[in-house]
Design an enzyme around this catalytic site. Structure first.
Site, mmCIF file in Angstrom:
data_model
loop_
_atom_site.group_PDB
_atom_site.id
_atom_site.type_symbol
_atom_site.label_atom_id
_atom_site.label_comp_id
_atom_site.label_asym_id
_atom_site.label_seq_id
_atom_site.Cartn_x
_atom_site.Cartn_y
_atom_site.Cartn_z
ATOM 1 C CB ILE A 110 -0.987 -0.025 1.198
ATOM 2 C CG1 ILE A 110 -2.205 0.841 0.938
ATOM 3 C CG2 ILE A 110 -0.326 0.357 2.493
ATOM 4 C CD1 ILE A 110 -3.165 0.277 -0.047
ATOM 5 C CG HIS B 152 6.217 -9.066 4.705
ATOM 6 N ND1 HIS B 152 6.067 -9.051 6.076
ATOM 7 C CD2 HIS B 152 6.838 -7.905 4.401
ATOM 8 C CE1 HIS B 152 6.557 -7.935 6.565
ATOM 9 N NE2 HIS B 152 7.049 -7.213 5.574
HETATM 10 P P1 5GP Z 1 8.226 -4.457 6.803
HETATM 11 O O1 5GP Z 1 7.484 -5.223 7.880
HETATM 12 O O2 5GP Z 1 8.753 -5.362 5.733
HETATM 13 O O3 5GP Z 1 9.287 -3.567 7.395
HETATM 14 O O4 5GP Z 1 7.176 -3.492 6.104
HETATM 15 C C1 5GP Z 1 5.830 -3.863 5.957
HETATM 16 C C2 5GP Z 1 5.314 -3.433 4.601
HETATM 17 O O5 5GP Z 1 3.929 -3.719 4.575
HETATM 18 C C3 5GP Z 1 5.478 -1.937 4.303
HETATM 19 O O6 5GP Z 1 6.099 -1.772 3.043
HETATM 20 C C4 5GP Z 1 4.035 -1.412 4.302
HETATM 21 O O7 5GP Z 1 3.810 -0.406 3.327
HETATM 22 C C5 5GP Z 1 3.221 -2.656 4.002
HETATM 23 N N1 5GP Z 1 1.908 -2.624 4.638
HETATM 24 C C6 5GP Z 1 1.642 -2.370 5.940
HETATM 25 N N2 5GP Z 1 0.329 -2.437 6.178
HETATM 26 C C7 5GP Z 1 -0.261 -2.743 5.001
HETATM 27 C C8 5GP Z 1 -1.625 -2.952 4.607
HETATM 28 O O8 5GP Z 1 -2.561 -2.870 5.402
HETATM 29 N N3 5GP Z 1 -1.848 -3.256 3.311
HETATM 30 C C9 5GP Z 1 -0.833 -3.365 2.398
HETATM 31 N N4 5GP Z 1 -1.162 -3.668 1.141
HETATM 32 N N5 5GP Z 1 0.461 -3.186 2.728
HETATM 33 C C10 5GP Z 1 0.742 -2.862 4.015
#
Ligand code: 5GP
Length: 130
Positions: A30, A93
């Site tokens: 997102i 992820h």
């Molecule tokens: P990380 O955990 O790898 O540091 O980052 C989490 C990623 O998930 C970020 O790039 C953020 O933009 C994405 N993200 C967080 N919440 C949501 C959501 O509700 N929907 C989507 N599509 N992406 C999300």
């Protein structure tokens, strides 16, 4: 309590879905670093990527390969960069990010602001390549 990504898998929170099978789910990030920035997750909830069962982890890469090949066809780029951080959402992820240079995969960079129409268009185009 379920993670935000489990809620996405279960349809409680909307997402721009790219693909799913019985074990994995892919959807657009997102807050993308680039158009086509996609997250691939296992449906089973595990926080840390390297705590995933070996077969599930290996299969996640194979699933990601199919998605990356589809993104490549839609978003002009040198290649698809792969990143695992997990600092924000405690549900393993893989980030798949179209890149042309090292700087394109820097998470310190400002994220793109896409409209709903842009998200829908890019997701539709990637899905059409799968
Ligand atoms: P990380 O955990 O790898 O540091 O980052 C989490 C990623 O998930 C970020 O790039 C953020 O933009 C994405 N993200 C967080 N919440 C949501 C959501 O509700 N929907 C989507 N599509 N992406 C999300």
């Amino acid at each position: 309590m379920s993670t935000i990504f489990t809620k996405i898998v279960q349809g409680e929170i909307p997402s721009y879905k790219i693909a799913e099978d019985e074990k994995y789910y892919a959807f657009l990030d997102i807050n993308p670093l680039a158009k086509g920035h996609t997250l691939v997750i296992p449906k089973e909830e595990t926080d840390y990527f390297f705590d995933l069962d070996e077969d599930l982890l290996a299969g996640m890469m194979v699933f990601s390969k199919k998605i990356a090949k589809a993104i490549e066809k839609v978003v002009p780029c040198n290649r698809i960069g792969v990143a695992v951080l997990g600092l924000e959402v405690p549900h393993a992820h893989i980030h798949l990010i179209p890149i042309n240079s090292e700087a394109d995969i820097s998470f310190s960079r400002p994220k793109l602001k896409l409209t709903e129409e842009e998200f829908l268009e890019i997701a539709g185009k990637i899905r059409a390549e799968l």
